[in-house]
Design a protein around this motif. Structure first.
Motif, PDB file in Angstrom:
ATOM      1  N   MET A  31       0.832  -1.209   0.000  1.00 38.76           N
ATOM      2  CA  MET A  31       0.000   0.000   0.000  1.00 38.76           C
ATOM      3  C   MET A  31       0.865   1.257   0.000  1.00 38.76           C
ATOM      4  O   MET A  31       0.515   2.266  -0.619  1.00 38.76           O
ATOM      5  N   ASP A  35       2.192   2.786  -6.546  1.00 39.30           N
ATOM      6  CA  ASP A  35       1.529   4.016  -6.968  1.00 39.30           C
ATOM      7  C   ASP A  35       0.056   3.784  -7.274  1.00 39.30           C
ATOM      8  O   ASP A  35      -0.307   2.817  -7.952  1.00 39.30           O
ATOM      9  N   PHE A  37      -2.526   3.164  -5.272  1.00 40.69           N
ATOM     10  CA  PHE A  37      -3.400   2.366  -4.410  1.00 40.69           C
ATOM     11  C   PHE A  37      -3.981   3.222  -3.295  1.00 40.69           C
ATOM     12  O   PHE A  37      -3.264   3.955  -2.615  1.00 40.69           O
ATOM     13  N   ASP A  38      -5.297   3.123  -3.114  1.00 37.80           N
ATOM     14  CA  ASP A  38      -6.007   3.875  -2.085  1.00 37.80           C
ATOM     15  C   ASP A  38      -6.988   2.924  -1.418  1.00 37.80           C
ATOM     16  O   ASP A  38      -7.949   2.472  -2.037  1.00 37.80           O
ATOM     17  N   ARG A  40      -9.292   3.353   0.531  1.00 39.13           N
ATOM     18  CA  ARG A  40     -10.669   3.823   0.569  1.00 39.13           C
ATOM     19  C   ARG A  40     -11.430   3.441  -0.700  1.00 39.13           C
ATOM     20  O   ARG A  40     -12.663   3.415  -0.710  1.00 39.13           O
ATOM     21  N   VAL A  41     -10.679   3.130  -1.751  1.00 37.46           N
ATOM     22  CA  VAL A  41     -11.282   2.791  -3.052  1.00 37.46           C
ATOM     23  C   VAL A  41     -10.990   1.354  -3.449  1.00 37.46           C
ATOM     24  O   VAL A  41     -11.867   0.650  -3.962  1.00 37.46           O
ATOM     25  N   HIS A  42      -9.772   0.927  -3.205  1.00 32.16           N
ATOM     26  CA  HIS A  42      -9.322  -0.388  -3.673  1.00 32.16           C
ATOM     27  C   HIS A  42      -9.253  -1.385  -2.522  1.00 32.16           C
ATOM     28  O   HIS A  42      -8.582  -1.106  -1.519  1.00 32.16           O
TER      29      HIS A  42
END
Length: 207
Positions: A31, A35, A37-38, A40-42
């Motif tokens: 994480m 580059d 990767f979030d 909250r989304v993924h």
């Protein structure tokens, strides 16, 4: 499995205890270094995509094998009481589900990895298998914990009943339509914290 059954319970339980910390150490390292990767989304599972996806795939498989080691050790150590056969069975399913999820990654989407579609991708067959493996894994853990709650109540072990019950409740909560990636990460954290603590508890019994 032959190798697992021939291994001493203490070794199996050590593998089980480090499975969860190992999984999250690998995930957190990625994480922070991959580059785009979030969390909250993924979902964490999406780390298994892209050129470095093999790292997370191996992590899934090794973690699942650690849980299977817990199932084997539990079967060998606990020979009486409620769930002496059912609990190892469902723990084994939990581990096998994680192995399956690792072998069949989900699809790149929401801009990760770099170059992936910005929106949700149509689910491929391997993404479907991955999702089924994850759902089966966490559901099996919930069932194992429910059986352990019944056993704890019969033994009047209040703290154990509350702990197992909390894990079962978390695993069975409906998935949030807007915060699913965070909820999945939390579910995994609860599941593998329980795995580590339970392995440590069983290890103390061997001594």
């Amino acid at each position: 499995m032959t190798t697992l059954t021939a291994t001493r319970p203490t070794q199996l339980l050590t593998a089980a205890a480090i499975a969860g910390p190992f999984f999250y150490a690998v995930a957190i390292a990625q994480m922070l270094t991959r580059d785009g990767f979030d969390l909250r989304v993924h979902p964490i599972s999406q780390l298994a995509t892209g050129s470095l996806g093999w790292i997370q795939m191996i992590s899934f498989v090794l973690t699942g094998l650690g849980v299977i080691a817990l199932a084997v050790a539990r079967r060998r150590l606990i020979t009486e009481g409620t769930g002496r056969r059912a609990v190892p069975l469902f723990l084994g399913i939990f581990g096998a589900g994680f192995v399956l999820a690792g072998l069949f990654p989900m699809d790149p989407q929401y801009g990760f990895p770099t170059g992936a579609p910005e929106g949700a991708a149509a689910m491929s067959w391997h993404s479907v298998v991955h999702s089924i493996g994850a759902v089966v894994a966490f559901t099996a853990l919930a069932v194992a914990c429910i059986i352990l709650v019944v056993d704890a109540v019969r033994r009047r072990a209040t703290r154990a009943a509350i702990g197992h019950g909390f894990v079962a409740l978390v695993m069975l909560l409906p998935m949030s339509p807007t915060e699913s990636s965070l909820q999945i990460a939390f579910n995994g954290l609860v599941a593998f914290t329980w795995t580590t603590l339970y392995a440590v508890q069983l290890n103390r019994r061997t001594r």
